[in-house]
Motif scaffolding. Structure first.
Motif, PDB file in Angstrom:
ATOM      1  N   VAL A   1       0.883  -1.164   0.000  1.00  0.00           N
ATOM      2  CA  VAL A   1       0.000   0.000   0.000  1.00  0.00           C
ATOM      3  C   VAL A   1       0.922   1.215   0.000  1.00  0.00           C
ATOM      4  O   VAL A   1       1.367   1.661   1.061  1.00  0.00           O
ATOM      5  N   PRO A   2       1.281   1.761  -1.159  1.00  0.00           N
ATOM      6  CA  PRO A   2       2.238   2.860  -1.190  1.00  0.00           C
ATOM      7  C   PRO A   2       1.634   4.156  -0.654  1.00  0.00           C
ATOM      8  O   PRO A   2       0.548   4.564  -1.066  1.00  0.00           O
ATOM      9  N   THR A   3       2.331   4.765   0.283  1.00  0.00           N
ATOM     10  CA  THR A   3       1.872   6.023   0.878  1.00  0.00           C
ATOM     11  C   THR A   3       2.385   7.236   0.111  1.00  0.00           C
ATOM     12  O   THR A   3       1.814   8.318   0.201  1.00  0.00           O
ATOM     13  N   ALA A   4       3.477   7.050  -0.610  1.00  0.00           N
ATOM     14  CA  ALA A   4       4.075   8.112  -1.415  1.00  0.00           C
ATOM     15  C   ALA A   4       5.067   7.476  -2.375  1.00  0.00           C
ATOM     16  O   ALA A   4       5.554   6.363  -2.123  1.00  0.00           O
ATOM     17  N   VAL A   5       5.353   8.167  -3.459  1.00  0.00           N
ATOM     18  CA  VAL A   5       6.392   7.729  -4.398  1.00  0.00           C
ATOM     19  C   VAL A   5       7.426   8.840  -4.482  1.00  0.00           C
ATOM     20  O   VAL A   5       7.098  10.002  -4.747  1.00  0.00           O
ATOM     21  N   LEU A   6       8.685   8.468  -4.223  1.00  0.00           N
ATOM     22  CA  LEU A   6       9.784   9.426  -4.244  1.00  0.00           C
ATOM     23  C   LEU A   6      10.843   8.968  -5.244  1.00  0.00           C
ATOM     24  O   LEU A   6      11.008   7.771  -5.477  1.00  0.00           O
ATOM     25  N   SER A   7      11.561   9.912  -5.808  1.00  0.00           N
ATOM     26  CA  SER A   7      12.642   9.542  -6.718  1.00  0.00           C
ATOM     27  C   SER A   7      13.786   8.881  -5.958  1.00  0.00           C
ATOM     28  O   SER A   7      14.449   7.974  -6.467  1.00  0.00           O
ATOM     29  N   THR A   8      14.045   9.361  -4.731  1.00  0.00           N
ATOM     30  CA  THR A   8      15.014   8.744  -3.820  1.00  0.00           C
ATOM     31  C   THR A   8      14.410   8.812  -2.420  1.00  0.00           C
ATOM     32  O   THR A   8      13.454   9.559  -2.182  1.00  0.00           O
ATOM     33  N   HIS A   9      14.986   8.062  -1.487  1.00  0.00           N
ATOM     34  CA  HIS A   9      14.562   8.272  -0.105  1.00  0.00           C
ATOM     35  C   HIS A   9      15.154   9.598   0.379  1.00  0.00           C
ATOM     36  O   HIS A   9      15.943  10.251  -0.324  1.00  0.00           O
ATOM     37  N   THR A  10      14.777  10.022   1.575  1.00  0.00           N
ATOM     38  CA  THR A  10      15.124  11.370   2.042  1.00  0.00           C
ATOM     39  C   THR A  10      16.404  11.417   2.862  1.00  0.00           C
ATOM     40  O   THR A  10      16.826  12.494   3.276  1.00  0.00           O
ATOM     41  N   GLY A  11      17.032  10.277   3.106  1.00  0.00           N
ATOM     42  CA  GLY A  11      18.219  10.231   3.961  1.00  0.00           C
ATOM     43  C   GLY A  11      19.502  10.531   3.207  1.00  0.00           C
ATOM     44  O   GLY A  11      20.187   9.623   2.734  1.00  0.00           O
ATOM     45  N   GLY A  12      19.830  11.800   3.060  1.00  0.00           N
ATOM     46  CA  GLY A  12      21.084  12.175   2.410  1.00  0.00           C
ATOM     47  C   GLY A  12      20.937  12.669   0.998  1.00  0.00           C
ATOM     48  O   GLY A  12      21.925  13.063   0.367  1.00  0.00           O
TER      49      GLY A  12
ATOM     50  N   GLU B   1      -7.417   5.549   0.327  1.00  0.00           N
ATOM     51  CA  GLU B   1      -8.693   5.011   0.805  1.00  0.00           C
ATOM     52  C   GLU B   1      -9.443   4.251  -0.284  1.00  0.00           C
ATOM     53  O   GLU B   1     -10.007   3.178  -0.022  1.00  0.00           O
ATOM     54  N   SER B   2      -9.464   4.765  -1.521  1.00  0.00           N
ATOM     55  CA  SER B   2     -10.133   4.035  -2.606  1.00  0.00           C
ATOM     56  C   SER B   2      -9.383   2.748  -2.937  1.00  0.00           C
ATOM     57  O   SER B   2      -9.996   1.722  -3.255  1.00  0.00           O
ATOM     58  N   TYR B   3      -8.088   2.794  -2.851  1.00  0.00           N
ATOM     59  CA  TYR B   3      -7.209   1.626  -3.057  1.00  0.00           C
ATOM     60  C   TYR B   3      -7.583   0.528  -2.054  1.00  0.00           C
ATOM     61  O   TYR B   3      -7.794  -0.640  -2.395  1.00  0.00           O
ATOM     62  N   ILE B   4      -7.687   0.937  -0.786  1.00  0.00           N
ATOM     63  CA  ILE B   4      -7.991  -0.005   0.297  1.00  0.00           C
ATOM     64  C   ILE B   4      -9.422  -0.526   0.172  1.00  0.00           C
ATOM     65  O   ILE B   4      -9.685  -1.720   0.387  1.00  0.00           O
ATOM     66  N   GLN B   5     -10.364   0.345  -0.190  1.00  0.00           N
ATOM     67  CA  GLN B   5     -11.760  -0.087  -0.331  1.00  0.00           C
ATOM     68  C   GLN B   5     -11.916  -1.125  -1.437  1.00  0.00           C
ATOM     69  O   GLN B   5     -12.743  -2.033  -1.334  1.00  0.00           O
ATOM     70  N   HIS B   6     -11.105  -1.011  -2.490  1.00  0.00           N
ATOM     71  CA  HIS B   6     -11.166  -2.024  -3.546  1.00  0.00           C
ATOM     72  C   HIS B   6     -10.718  -3.380  -3.014  1.00  0.00           C
ATOM     73  O   HIS B   6     -11.308  -4.419  -3.329  1.00  0.00           O
ATOM     74  N   TRP B   7      -9.677  -3.386  -2.216  1.00  0.00           N
ATOM     75  CA  TRP B   7      -9.233  -4.633  -1.595  1.00  0.00           C
ATOM     76  C   TRP B   7     -10.339  -5.234  -0.735  1.00  0.00           C
ATOM     77  O   TRP B   7     -10.575  -6.452  -0.767  1.00  0.00           O
TER      78      TRP B   7
ATOM     79  N   LYS C   1      -7.698   2.786  10.361  1.00  0.00           N
ATOM     80  CA  LYS C   1      -8.918   2.240   9.751  1.00  0.00           C
ATOM     81  C   LYS C   1      -8.623   0.938   9.013  1.00  0.00           C
ATOM     82  O   LYS C   1      -9.457   0.030   8.986  1.00  0.00           O
ATOM     83  N   PHE C   2      -7.430   0.855   8.400  1.00  0.00           N
ATOM     84  CA  PHE C   2      -7.041  -0.383   7.700  1.00  0.00           C
ATOM     85  C   PHE C   2      -7.005  -1.544   8.690  1.00  0.00           C
ATOM     86  O   PHE C   2      -7.495  -2.645   8.394  1.00  0.00           O
ATOM     87  N   ILE C   3      -6.426  -1.312   9.862  1.00  0.00           N
ATOM     88  CA  ILE C   3      -6.369  -2.362  10.882  1.00  0.00           C
ATOM     89  C   ILE C   3      -7.779  -2.747  11.323  1.00  0.00           C
ATOM     90  O   ILE C   3      -8.088  -3.937  11.502  1.00  0.00           O
TER      91      ILE C   3
END
Length: 291
Positions: A39-50, A64-70, A96-98
């Motif tokens: 369940v991706p919360t965000a897409v980044l080009s790189t991680h933020t560490g450095g 939420e729509s992603y989860i409701q489809h599941w 809510k997912f839990i």
């Protein structure tokens, strides 16, 4: 009907470069013969560490729509596993997912990623900490590092902490809801060049400890790797101390395999060189039961 492989819902961000979050979680759990449903919360080009000037796409409004489809197609899971969350709304969505997919049979694991080295990450604040306190009430297992444990309890960060005080922290965190509390990156109070993972199982009131030599390197994503091996190990039927042992051994081997190479540590550990270690026989040699 029993599934041929275990299934995990992994609620984390996805970074295109740098081994962290889903790019650590998916290969580790897949190597341990566990299906990962991200369940991706965000897409980044790189991680933020450095890294700087990275691209960032916030997926909060799609989750939420992603989860409701599941839910509509009736997917169920052997484990729900969340990590870094970028806003209070994302914490509420995971809660809510839990509620929607959690049950008495599956495992709810929350890695309350908020900070390190005594400080919160720049994206975190006290409101996020307070909301995370509410989320961990719904978890079976939480895996804060030493800094995150201090913030969850409102305690000062002190490197010369005693073993008795760490036990007190573990019990107090368990009293907030989780059945098992695991604190990582605990400094050795005896002054040795070691760091420890210490766990508390509320059911049998036992404390477990696994130590390793401290290696002076910082590789982003090792916390994601640790919790992923822990989840995979428990889903394979290992006991808590063996799961801790496997997780520490794997991350230690990954750091050691990487440390000797001259490359930017911000790229993460050389995961590809050690993945096959996950299928080696378990060496039950380093965990100890604390009195």
């Amino acid at each position: 009907m029993q599934r041929p492989v275990k299934r995990v819902a992994a609620i984390h961000d996805l970074s295109g470069f740098g081994r962290a979050s889903l790019t650590m979680i998916i290969p580790i759990l897949s190597a341990m013969k566990v299906q990962v449903c991200p369940v991706p919360t965000a897409v980044l080009s790189t991680h933020t560490g450095g890294f700087e000037d990275f691209s960032f796409v916030d997926l909060t409004d799609t989750m939420e729509s992603y989860i409701q489809h599941w839910a509509k197609i009736g997917i169920d899971f052997d484990c729900i596993y969340s990590g870094f969350l970028g806003s209070t709304k994302q914490i509420d969505i995971v809660s809510k997912f839990i509620d929607l997919f959690g049950n008495d049979e599956n495992l709810k694991v929350v890695d309350p990623v908020m900070g390190d080295n005594g400080k919160l990450y720049t994206t975190m604040n006290e409101e996020m900490v307070n909301r995370m306190k509410m989320l961990i009430k719904k978890a079976d297992i939480i895996t804060p590092n030493f800094t995150e444990a201090a913030y969850l309890l409102g305690e000062a960060y002190e490197e010369n902490i005693s073993e008795d005080k760490i036990k007190d922290w573990l019990i107090r965190l368990a009293d907030m809801g989780p059945k098992i509390v695991i604190i990582t990156s605990v400094p050795d109070h005896k002054g040795s060049k070691k760091t420890s993972v210490i766990a508390y199982d509320r059911k049998d009131h036992r404390f477990w400890k696994v130590s390793c030599l401290y290696i002076p390197a910082h590789f982003p994503g090792t916390g994601d790797g640790f919790t992923s091996v822990l989840v995979g190990s428990l889903l394979q039927g290992d006991s808590l101390p063996i799961a801790l042992d496997r997780s520490v051994q794997f991350i230690t081997s990954a750091i050691r395999a990487s440390y000797g190479f001259d490359y930017p540590q911000r790229e993460g550990v050389l995961l590809e060189r050690v993945l096959e270690n996950l299928n080696m026989p378990v060496l039950m040699s380093s965990y100890e039961l604390l009195k």
